[in-house]
Scaffold this motif. Structure first.
Motif, PDB file in Angstrom:
ATOM      1  N   LEU A   2       0.862  -1.185   0.000  1.00  0.00           N
ATOM      2  CA  LEU A   2       0.000   0.000   0.000  1.00  0.00           C
ATOM      3  C   LEU A   2       0.897   1.234   0.000  1.00  0.00           C
ATOM      4  N   THR A   3       0.606   2.180  -0.890  1.00  0.00           N
ATOM      5  CA  THR A   3       1.481   3.341  -1.019  1.00  0.00           C
ATOM      6  C   THR A   3       0.984   4.511  -0.177  1.00  0.00           C
ATOM      7  N   ARG A   5      -0.151   8.312   0.155  1.00  0.00           N
ATOM      8  CA  ARG A   5      -0.911   9.132  -0.805  1.00  0.00           C
ATOM      9  C   ARG A   5      -0.561  10.624  -0.730  1.00  0.00           C
ATOM     10  N   ASP A  45      -2.757  11.246  -5.957  1.00  0.00           N
ATOM     11  CA  ASP A  45      -3.413   9.976  -5.647  1.00  0.00           C
ATOM     12  C   ASP A  45      -4.877  10.161  -5.321  1.00  0.00           C
ATOM     13  N   GLU A  46      -5.225  11.341  -4.909  1.00  0.00           N
ATOM     14  CA  GLU A  46      -6.585  11.659  -4.501  1.00  0.00           C
ATOM     15  C   GLU A  46      -6.712  13.159  -4.521  1.00  0.00           C
ATOM     16  N   ASP A 220      -0.518   8.284   6.728  1.00  0.00           N
ATOM     17  CA  ASP A 220      -0.851   7.429   5.583  1.00  0.00           C
ATOM     18  C   ASP A 220      -0.966   8.240   4.303  1.00  0.00           C
ATOM     19  N   VAL A 249       5.439   4.838  -3.031  1.00  0.00           N
ATOM     20  CA  VAL A 249       4.482   5.728  -3.685  1.00  0.00           C
ATOM     21  C   VAL A 249       4.115   5.152  -5.045  1.00  0.00           C
ATOM     22  N   ARG A 250       3.006   5.618  -5.574  1.00  0.00           N
ATOM     23  CA  ARG A 250       2.585   5.186  -6.908  1.00  0.00           C
ATOM     24  C   ARG A 250       3.240   6.115  -7.921  1.00  0.00           C
TER      25      ARG A 250
END
Lengths: 251, 193
Positions: A2-3, A5, A45-46, A220, A249-250
């Motif tokens: 899980l990266t 965000r 990411d968001e 997170d 990270v993505r």
């Protein structure tokens, strides 16, 4: 894995972005949809949209904006600002928002968290907490951090989790706008107390600050506004640097 | 091509409709048995709590329709979970399409898992053109343990199933409609099955 965000935050008034933005390539600097698309393409990411409209038209304008964002943007986004009822949330989720963020309304009526979590699921209920450290004690504040309450941050965070929040967005009023880094000590303590994701907010000034809030603050996700709007930090560069520091990270 | 998104009052379905529109198709939201039966592709979304979602399906008779569908069906997130035998959430009996149960994360990591995680061990045409370890957006507290219907796995403390396939039925725990270009590519693959 899980990266972590990276979340740009856009302030919205009457369906337009408020804070100045410094994107030379924008056709319309006040268009939240265009800005959202750019951030999504740059690797955000968001996104968080914080509505500060205070007119009668608020609900309708915001729902329309949410619909336009959902139409164009292919990453998740949260909508917050003035949400105080099940009906408010229903309209926003039905318009295409992935999550909603509640703040003052949860402090005034904590039961609202339970009701929203039961009706829509914890995963879409973010509780935003603004707090300020006064005489060594973190105190929850209302109205965008202006009005102090008697509630302590860590007690409130635990209660919010128990009532069914899916995530906590913690803004330190001591750090917000300073560009001196996030409130990592308080964030790390929050992380040790609660078992839902925590979004760090307030204080981002450089890339190291993001790295610190993930490693030291155990956050997170990290939220920021002006450093992205004014292109002081580019999301791609930020994520590449974080990756070099060993943070997932993505890319 | 007729794409139908099953509409049973479960969460954010605008996003899926828009994601399909961005691929150049118009999706219809419907709870009508004939309309769903006659679709070329069916998407079964779901966000929220399992037992109340299942109640809604039962009240419209969709619980008996969905397992009989013969065209490609894609369950997303809670939709995928409801297609399994049993969901621990709300002690819910599922549709029994996938032969597995859905259980709660029980490790030291934060629950719900929220954010972008990697999918790997990719099988099936659904993932054609998708690289191993691609990131997808996930939001969930319950998961499917490893089994032989898995077509993708993800690691969150443990390795679990993030996509399933059985005959014409597909399920993804992640949200392709919210997973940037790679997610759109998976949706496109599904529409082209």
């Amino acid at each position: 894995m899980l990266t972590k965000r990276i979340i740009p935050c856009l302030d919205i008034k009457d369906g337009r972005t408020v804070k100045g933005v410094n994107f030379v390539d924008l056709r319309d600097a006040g268009d939240p949809v265009e800005l959202a698309e750019i951030y999504a393409n740059e690797g955000a990411d968001e996104l968080v949209f914080l509505d500060i409209t205070a007119t009668e038209q608020r609900r309708k304008t915001l729902a329309e904006l949410v619909m336009h964002v959902a139409e164009k943007v292919n990453i998740p986004f949260t909508v917050g600002g003035g949400i105080s009822s099940i009906e408010d949330v229903e309209i926003l989720l039905n318009s295409g928002a992935d999550k909603v963020s509640i703040n003052s309304s949860a402090v005034k009526n904590p039961q609202l968290i339970n009701e929203l979590a039961a009706k829509f699921g914890s995963q879409c209920i973010v509780v935003a907490i603004d707090a300020k450290k006064i005489k060594g004690e973190w105190i929850v504040h209302l109205v965008g951090g202006k009005v102090p309450t008697e509630i302590k941050l860590f007690d409130w965070a635990k209660e919010v989790e128990e009532r069914g929040a899916g995530e906590i967005l913690f803004t330190s009023m001591n750090h917000d706008g300073t560009k001196n880094g996030f409130a990592n000590e308080a964030l790390a303590h929050l992380s040790s107390l609660i078992n839902i994701p925590i979004i760090a907010s307030g204080g981002a000034g450089n890339i190291q600050h993001f790295s610190d809030t993930f490693i030291i603050g155990k956050a997170d996700a990290a939220l920021a506004a002006s450093v992205f709007h004014f292109k002081e930090i580019e999301i791609k560069t930020l994520k590449n640097e974080l990756s070099k520091n060993g943070i997932a990270v993505r890319l | 091509m007729k794409v139908v998104i099953i509409n049973y009052g479960a969460g954010n379905i605008q996003s899926i409709k828009f994601a399909i529109k961005r691929l150049g198709f118009d999706a219809i939201l419907s709870d009508n048995v004939d309309e769903i039966k006659n679709a070329d592709k069916v998407i079964f979304p779901g966000v929220g709590e399992a037992s109340s979602a299942m109640k809604k399906l039962k009240s419209t008779g969709l619980d008996t329709l969905i397992p009989t569908l013969e065209q490609p069906v894609l369950g997303i997130c809670l939709g995928m979970q409801l297609m399994c035998n049993y969901c621990e959430e709300g002690d819910t009996k599922g549709l029994g399409i996938f032969d597995c149960d859905v259980v709660k994360f029980n490790n030291n990591l934060k629950v719900p898992q929220i954010g972008w995680n990697q999918i790997e061990n990719l099988k099936s045409r659904l993932f054609q053109g998708i690289k191993e370890k691609e990131h997808m957006y996930l939001v969930h507290s319950f998961y499917v343990p490893l089994n032989n219907e898995a077509i993708a796995t993800t690691n969150y403390g443990i390795t679990y199933v993030s996509a399933l396939k059985r005959n014409n039925f597909y399920g993804t725990q992640f949200h392709p409609e919210k997973s940037s270009q790679a997610g759109a590519h998976i949706l496109k693959n599904f529409l082209e099955l």
